[in-house]
Design a protein around this motif. Structure first.
Motif, short mmCIF file in Angstrom:
data_model
loop_
_atom_site.label_atom_id
_atom_site.label_comp_id
_atom_site.label_asym_id
_atom_site.label_seq_id
_atom_site.Cartn_x
_atom_site.Cartn_y
_atom_site.Cartn_z
N ILE A 7 0.85 -1.22 0.00
CA ILE A 7 0.00 0.00 0.00
C ILE A 7 0.87 1.26 0.00
O ILE A 7 0.65 2.21 -0.76
CB ILE A 7 -0.93 -0.02 1.22
CG1 ILE A 7 -1.97 -1.16 1.05
CG2 ILE A 7 -1.65 1.31 1.39
CD1 ILE A 7 -2.81 -1.39 2.28
N LEU A 8 1.89 1.26 0.85
CA LEU A 8 2.80 2.41 0.90
C LEU A 8 3.50 2.61 -0.45
O LEU A 8 3.68 3.75 -0.92
CB LEU A 8 3.83 2.21 2.01
CG LEU A 8 3.26 2.26 3.45
CD1 LEU A 8 4.36 1.93 4.47
CD2 LEU A 8 2.68 3.65 3.73
N GLY A 9 3.87 1.49 -1.06
CA GLY A 9 4.54 1.57 -2.36
C GLY A 9 3.63 2.15 -3.44
O GLY A 9 4.06 2.98 -4.26
N LEU A 10 2.33 1.70 -3.43
CA LEU A 10 1.39 2.23 -4.43
C LEU A 10 1.13 3.72 -4.24
O LEU A 10 1.07 4.49 -5.21
CB LEU A 10 0.07 1.44 -4.34
CG LEU A 10 0.13 -0.01 -4.86
CD1 LEU A 10 -1.19 -0.73 -4.59
CD2 LEU A 10 0.41 -0.01 -6.37
N PHE A 11 0.99 4.11 -2.99
CA PHE A 11 0.79 5.55 -2.72
C PHE A 11 2.00 6.35 -3.19
O PHE A 11 1.87 7.43 -3.79
CB PHE A 11 0.56 5.77 -1.22
CG PHE A 11 -0.88 5.62 -0.83
CD1 PHE A 11 -1.84 6.56 -1.26
CD2 PHE A 11 -1.31 4.57 -0.05
CE1 PHE A 11 -3.17 6.42 -0.91
CE2 PHE A 11 -2.62 4.43 0.30
CZ PHE A 11 -3.57 5.36 -0.12
N ALA A 12 3.17 5.83 -2.92
CA ALA A 12 4.38 6.54 -3.34
C ALA A 12 4.45 6.65 -4.86
O ALA A 12 4.81 7.72 -5.42
CB ALA A 12 5.61 5.80 -2.82
#
Length: 394
Positions: A7-12
């Motif tokens: 999730i953090l990677g997609l947001f980034a």
């Protein structure tokens, strides 16, 4: 934790794309004379990505649709194989449960489905044999030989076992010979061969196999001893009419295999052929080597009946045994008989009366009656004849 990182990677990635799109002011110009079209580079990249995704979905769906029949066939084959495996397991279970009719049916189904065809045929053959359906048994045995060469040894073992149970011992031995030619000799095959040779009356072969199995601890000691005893008794009976052959057989007989019944049968056979000297030696060796636990009264009875030779020496030998076994009625009877032959009337009467005091027998009264007849003591002889007759009626 792994999902959180995704999730953090997609947001980034979304933030990076948004910032990149704001900084990107390029455009794409399409010119098809006399027309021209101009769109932003960001929109072009977005349309291009959507077009790639759409094309991938279409091609993937098409591949799945075209491969569907093949996957259905594979699924059905897998399900059929699983069901056939369960049927085979049911056949084995039913065979061990003793439900041979159902085992035969299930084994036939497993064989038709191609599940372990050799083993399925063997299970069907065993079930048919238990149901005494010989034609089905033979048919399944033939299929087992043809369907799977790997089950050849199992087929021959089962065939030998079946032949033994059917008392067709020669055919069992033929199967075992073929098995041993291909697979060597193992303990289970030797056990089957032992049973077959017992049934076929090959007692020399039985002795040889029993000794081999004894060395390998493949049979309990008591069982081996009984098998050897039966074999030696049969061989002694076979040699009973040939004194030289019988003597040669007894000389080759190991001391450990000279059990009570074997020695008794041997001395009776020797005495019947008039080889009383050899019978005497055999009895004396057996009784002198024994102790209270292995004392054999029946041998002494035969000893007392032996004619010829030195009766005085025999009496002395028997009296030595009497010191160790004073209450042996058979020994006292034997001494009485030997004393009668030596005309030792007083000792004979004493021993015979002592024998009757230990155990009253018809034979003892008859011996005393004959002794009294020889001494012309008619009344006393009649008394013992009557006692003998009364025992005969019991």
């Amino acid at each position: 934790m792994k999902g959180l990182f995704w999730i953090l990677g997609l947001f980034a990635a979304a933030v990076a794309l948004a910032l990149g799109a704001r900084l990107n002011d390029g455009y794409v110009l399409f010119v098809v004379s006399p027309y021209r079209a101009e769109i932003s580079l960001n929109l072009f990249l977005l349309v291009l990505a959507l077009a790639f995704a759409g094309l991938y979905i279409v091609l993937r769906s098409l591949a799945l649709a075209l491969g569907l029949p093949k996957r259905v066939r594979a699924y059905r084959a897998r399900r059929q194989k699983e069901r056939a495996g369960l049927v085979f397991q049911d056949a084995v279970r039913l065979l061990f449960e003793g439900r041979f009719g159902q085992a035969l049916k299930k084994a036939g189904e497993a064989h038709a489905a191609g599940t372990a065809p050799g083993l399925s045929a063997l299970i069907a053959a065993r079930a048919a044999q238990r149901m005494r359906e010989s034609l089905k048994q033979q048919g399944w045995m033939e299929r087992a030989k043809i369907d799977d060469p790997r089950t050849e040894a199992a087929t021959l073992m089962l065939e030998a076992e079946m032949m033994n149970e059917a008392r067709r011992f020669d055919e069992a031995l033929n199967s075992l010979e073929r098995l041993q030619a291909r697979q060597g000799r193992h303990i289970a095959a030797l056990r089957l061969e032992l049973r077959a040779r017992q049934g076929a009356g090959d007692w020399d072969g039985v002795v040889k196999l029993a000794r081999q199995l004894s060395k390998r601890d493949a049979l309990p000691v008591e069982v081996v001893s009984e098998i050897l005893t039966q074999a030696h008794l049969a061989n002694i009976a076979r040699c009973a009419l040939d004194t030289d052959k019988l003597s040669h057989y007894l000389r080759a007989l190991p001391e450990s295999e000279r059990g009570r019944r074997v020695v008794l049968a041997a001395v009776k056979a020797l005495a019947a052929q008039g080889a009383e000297a050899e019978a005497q030696k055999l009895i004396e060796a057996a009784l002198d080597a024994g102790h209270n636990a292995t004392w054999h009264s029946a041998l002494v009875v035969v000893y007392g009946r032996l004619g010829g030779g030195h009766q005085t020496a025999r009496i002395a030998r028997a009296e030595a045994w009497l010191a160790q076994h004073p209450d042996d009625a058979g020994l006292l009877m034997a001494l009485g008989r030997m004393c009668i032959r030596q005309r030792l009337w007083g000792k004979a009467q004493s021993y015979l009366e002592a024998s009757l005091s230990v155990e009253e027998t018809q034979e003892g009264h008859l011996e005393l009656a004959r002794l009294c007849d020889q001494l012309e003591r008619t009344e006393e002889a009649n008394k013992h004849y009557r006692a003998s007759a009364s025992l005969d009626g019991r």
